[in-house]
Design a protein around this motif. Structure first.
Motif, PDB file in Angstrom:
ATOM      1  N   ASP A   4       0.815  -1.208   0.000  1.00  0.00           N
ATOM      2  CA  ASP A   4       0.000   0.000   0.000  1.00  0.00           C
ATOM      3  C   ASP A   4       0.853   1.264   0.000  1.00  0.00           C
ATOM      4  OD1 ASP A   4      -2.656  -0.954  -0.125  1.00  0.00           O
ATOM      5  OD2 ASP A   4      -2.561  -1.512   1.979  1.00  0.00           O
ATOM      6  N   ASN A   5       1.777   1.353   0.898  1.00  0.00           N
ATOM      7  CA  ASN A   5       2.633   2.542   0.998  1.00  0.00           C
ATOM      8  C   ASN A   5       4.042   2.113   1.386  1.00  0.00           C
ATOM      9  OD1 ASN A   5       0.686   4.810   0.704  1.00  0.00           O
ATOM     10  ND2 ASN A   5      -0.216   3.853   2.512  1.00  0.00           N
ATOM     11  N   LEU A   6       5.000   2.699   0.730  1.00  0.00           N
ATOM     12  CA  LEU A   6       6.397   2.448   1.073  1.00  0.00           C
ATOM     13  C   LEU A   6       7.137   3.769   0.902  1.00  0.00           C
ATOM     14  CD1 LEU A   6       8.765   0.535   1.753  1.00  0.00           C
ATOM     15  CD2 LEU A   6       9.044   0.201  -0.686  1.00  0.00           C
ATOM     16  N   TYR A   7       7.550   4.333   2.003  1.00  0.00           N
ATOM     17  CA  TYR A   7       8.278   5.595   1.979  1.00  0.00           C
ATOM     18  C   TYR A   7       9.545   5.462   2.797  1.00  0.00           C
ATOM     19  CZ  TYR A   7       3.839   7.536   0.415  1.00  0.00           C
ATOM     20  OH  TYR A   7       2.696   7.788  -0.271  1.00  0.00           O
ATOM     21  N   VAL A   8      10.612   6.042   2.262  1.00  0.00           N
ATOM     22  CA  VAL A   8      11.871   6.129   2.991  1.00  0.00           C
ATOM     23  C   VAL A   8      12.222   7.611   3.037  1.00  0.00           C
ATOM     24  CG1 VAL A   8      14.318   5.534   2.975  1.00  0.00           C
ATOM     25  CG2 VAL A   8      12.640   3.835   2.253  1.00  0.00           C
ATOM     26  N   ASP A   9      12.528   8.102   4.209  1.00  0.00           N
ATOM     27  CA  ASP A   9      12.898   9.501   4.379  1.00  0.00           C
ATOM     28  C   ASP A   9      14.009   9.863   3.398  1.00  0.00           C
ATOM     29  OD1 ASP A   9      14.508  11.793   5.609  1.00  0.00           O
ATOM     30  OD2 ASP A   9      12.813  11.688   7.004  1.00  0.00           O
ATOM     31  N   LYS A  10      13.921  11.044   2.812  1.00  0.00           N
ATOM     32  CA  LYS A  10      14.908  11.466   1.804  1.00  0.00           C
ATOM     33  C   LYS A  10      16.343  11.407   2.313  1.00  0.00           C
ATOM     34  CE  LYS A  10      12.001  14.338  -1.063  1.00  0.00           C
ATOM     35  NZ  LYS A  10      11.809  15.623  -1.713  1.00  0.00           N
ATOM     36  N   ARG A  11      16.506  11.603   3.606  1.00  0.00           N
ATOM     37  CA  ARG A  11      17.865  11.544   4.166  1.00  0.00           C
ATOM     38  C   ARG A  11      18.484  10.163   4.022  1.00  0.00           C
ATOM     39  NH1 ARG A  11      16.705  13.141  10.076  1.00  0.00           N
ATOM     40  NH2 ARG A  11      14.924  11.864   9.537  1.00  0.00           N
ATOM     41  N   PHE A  12      17.632   9.143   3.805  1.00  0.00           N
ATOM     42  CA  PHE A  12      18.121   7.773   3.754  1.00  0.00           C
ATOM     43  C   PHE A  12      17.954   7.140   2.374  1.00  0.00           C
ATOM     44  CE2 PHE A  12      16.781   8.737   8.092  1.00  0.00           C
ATOM     45  CZ  PHE A  12      17.998   8.573   8.740  1.00  0.00           C
ATOM     46  N   HIS A  13      17.653   7.959   1.364  1.00  0.00           N
ATOM     47  CA  HIS A  13      17.547   7.424   0.002  1.00  0.00           C
ATOM     48  C   HIS A  13      18.915   6.921  -0.463  1.00  0.00           C
ATOM     49  CE1 HIS A  13      13.640   9.538  -1.530  1.00  0.00           C
ATOM     50  NE2 HIS A  13      13.452   8.872  -0.397  1.00  0.00           N
ATOM     51  N   ARG A  14      18.865   5.971  -1.381  1.00  0.00           N
ATOM     52  CA  ARG A  14      20.054   5.414  -2.034  1.00  0.00           C
ATOM     53  C   ARG A  14      20.977   4.679  -1.055  1.00  0.00           C
ATOM     54  NH1 ARG A  14      19.570   5.830  -7.019  1.00  0.00           N
ATOM     55  NH2 ARG A  14      21.719   5.462  -7.488  1.00  0.00           N
ATOM     56  N   MET A  15      20.368   4.122   0.000  1.00  0.00           N
ATOM     57  CA  MET A  15      21.137   3.340   0.973  1.00  0.00           C
ATOM     58  C   MET A  15      20.687   1.886   0.972  1.00  0.00           C
ATOM     59  SD  MET A  15      21.150   5.985   4.150  1.00  0.00           S
ATOM     60  CE  MET A  15      22.780   6.317   4.725  1.00  0.00           C
ATOM     61  N   GLY A  16      19.742   1.539   0.099  1.00  0.00           N
ATOM     62  CA  GLY A  16      19.272   0.166   0.011  1.00  0.00           C
ATOM     63  C   GLY A  16      18.138  -0.176   0.965  1.00  0.00           C
ATOM     64  N   ILE A  17      17.664   0.800   1.719  1.00  0.00           N
ATOM     65  CA  ILE A  17      16.622   0.538   2.714  1.00  0.00           C
ATOM     66  C   ILE A  17      15.309   0.155   2.046  1.00  0.00           C
ATOM     67  CG2 ILE A  17      15.226   1.593   4.545  1.00  0.00           C
ATOM     68  CD1 ILE A  17      17.794   3.307   5.164  1.00  0.00           C
ATOM     69  N   GLY A  18      14.912   0.898   1.014  1.00  0.00           N
ATOM     70  CA  GLY A  18      13.671   0.593   0.303  1.00  0.00           C
ATOM     71  C   GLY A  18      13.696  -0.801  -0.308  1.00  0.00           C
ATOM     72  N   SER A  19      14.810  -1.151  -0.911  1.00  0.00           N
ATOM     73  CA  SER A  19      14.934  -2.482  -1.514  1.00  0.00           C
ATOM     74  C   SER A  19      14.854  -3.577  -0.461  1.00  0.00           C
ATOM     75  CB  SER A  19      16.254  -2.595  -2.289  1.00  0.00           C
ATOM     76  OG  SER A  19      16.227  -1.740  -3.420  1.00  0.00           O
ATOM     77  N   LYS A  20      15.460  -3.346   0.688  1.00  0.00           N
ATOM     78  CA  LYS A  20      15.383  -4.338   1.772  1.00  0.00           C
ATOM     79  C   LYS A  20      13.947  -4.493   2.260  1.00  0.00           C
ATOM     80  CE  LYS A  20      19.908  -4.991   2.969  1.00  0.00           C
ATOM     81  NZ  LYS A  20      20.536  -6.161   2.496  1.00  0.00           N
ATOM     82  N   LEU A  21      13.208  -3.389   2.347  1.00  0.00           N
ATOM     83  CA  LEU A  21      11.809  -3.465   2.757  1.00  0.00           C
ATOM     84  C   LEU A  21      10.982  -4.239   1.734  1.00  0.00           C
ATOM     85  CD1 LEU A  21      11.334   0.167   4.095  1.00  0.00           C
ATOM     86  CD2 LEU A  21      11.281  -1.951   5.448  1.00  0.00           C
ATOM     87  N   VAL A  22      11.213  -3.980   0.446  1.00  0.00           N
ATOM     88  CA  VAL A  22      10.499  -4.714  -0.608  1.00  0.00           C
ATOM     89  C   VAL A  22      10.832  -6.196  -0.528  1.00  0.00           C
ATOM     90  CG1 VAL A  22      10.304  -5.053  -3.109  1.00  0.00           C
ATOM     91  CG2 VAL A  22      10.211  -2.751  -2.160  1.00  0.00           C
ATOM     92  N   GLN A  23      12.106  -6.528  -0.348  1.00  0.00           N
ATOM     93  CA  GLN A  23      12.519  -7.930  -0.257  1.00  0.00           C
ATOM     94  C   GLN A  23      11.868  -8.625   0.939  1.00  0.00           C
ATOM     95  OE1 GLN A  23      16.785  -7.646  -0.175  1.00  0.00           O
ATOM     96  NE2 GLN A  23      16.891  -6.910  -2.288  1.00  0.00           N
ATOM     97  N   ALA A  24      11.779  -7.930   2.067  1.00  0.00           N
ATOM     98  CA  ALA A  24      11.154  -8.516   3.254  1.00  0.00           C
ATOM     99  C   ALA A  24       9.670  -8.762   3.011  1.00  0.00           C
ATOM    100  CB  ALA A  24      11.354  -7.604   4.458  1.00  0.00           C
ATOM    101  N   TYR A  25       9.008  -7.818   2.367  1.00  0.00           N
ATOM    102  CA  TYR A  25       7.579  -8.005   2.095  1.00  0.00           C
ATOM    103  C   TYR A  25       7.371  -9.107   1.061  1.00  0.00           C
ATOM    104  CZ  TYR A  25       2.674  -7.225   1.601  1.00  0.00           C
ATOM    105  OH  TYR A  25       1.320  -7.418   1.594  1.00  0.00           O
ATOM    106  N   GLU A  26       8.253  -9.170   0.090  1.00  0.00           N
ATOM    107  CA  GLU A  26       8.181 -10.229  -0.925  1.00  0.00           C
ATOM    108  C   GLU A  26       8.295 -11.606  -0.262  1.00  0.00           C
ATOM    109  OE1 GLU A  26      10.998 -11.527  -4.625  1.00  0.00           O
ATOM    110  OE2 GLU A  26      10.672  -9.394  -4.303  1.00  0.00           O
ATOM    111  N   LYS A  27       9.231 -11.749   0.671  1.00  0.00           N
ATOM    112  CA  LYS A  27       9.384 -13.027   1.375  1.00  0.00           C
ATOM    113  C   LYS A  27       8.134 -13.340   2.187  1.00  0.00           C
ATOM    114  CE  LYS A  27      12.298 -15.627   4.577  1.00  0.00           C
ATOM    115  NZ  LYS A  27      11.239 -16.562   4.747  1.00  0.00           N
ATOM    116  N   PHE A  28       7.601 -12.341   2.879  1.00  0.00           N
ATOM    117  CA  PHE A  28       6.382 -12.522   3.650  1.00  0.00           C
ATOM    118  C   PHE A  28       5.236 -12.971   2.748  1.00  0.00           C
ATOM    119  CE2 PHE A  28       2.324 -10.826   5.122  1.00  0.00           C
ATOM    120  CZ  PHE A  28       2.228 -11.405   6.372  1.00  0.00           C
ATOM    121  N   ALA A  29       5.106 -12.335   1.587  1.00  0.00           N
ATOM    122  CA  ALA A  29       4.035 -12.681   0.643  1.00  0.00           C
ATOM    123  C   ALA A  29       4.210 -14.119   0.139  1.00  0.00           C
ATOM    124  CB  ALA A  29       4.024 -11.698  -0.523  1.00  0.00           C
ATOM    125  N   GLU A  30       5.419 -14.493  -0.222  1.00  0.00           N
ATOM    126  CA  GLU A  30       5.680 -15.856  -0.693  1.00  0.00           C
ATOM    127  C   GLU A  30       5.393 -16.878   0.404  1.00  0.00           C
ATOM    128  OE1 GLU A  30       9.749 -15.354  -2.002  1.00  0.00           O
ATOM    129  OE2 GLU A  30       9.117 -15.516  -4.094  1.00  0.00           O
TER     130      GLU A  30
END
Length: 69
Positions: A4-30
């Motif tokens: 539904d929503n995935l936001y990472v504070d701009k101060r933390f962009h390009r650190m891989g945090i968003g991708s890690k969150l997507v990967q965690a949700y993907e694993k949960f979904a699977e």
């Protein structure tokens, strides 16, 4: 499954945090027998590129992204 929503504070962009969150949700979904993951993304090139980098493709509408698990 749907993100539904995935936001990472701009101060933390390009650190891989968003991708890690997507990967965690993907694993949960699977783990819960989902066969597809969708997200209605913001209409910005940065947001679309982020999801494409994480394996999503554009679906029916130009801002609906999906990924087969």
């Amino acid at each position: 499954a749907k993100i539904d929503n995935l936001y990472v504070d701009k101060r933390f962009h390009r650190m891989g945090i968003g991708s890690k969150l997507v990967q965690a949700y993907e694993k949960f979904a699977e783990d819960n027998d989902a066969c597809q993951l969708t997200v209605q993304t913001r209409p910005t090139q940065q947001a679309i590129a982020f999801y494409q980098k994480n394996g999503f493709e554009r679906a029916k509408s130009s801002y609906l992204m999906q990924k087969t698990l």
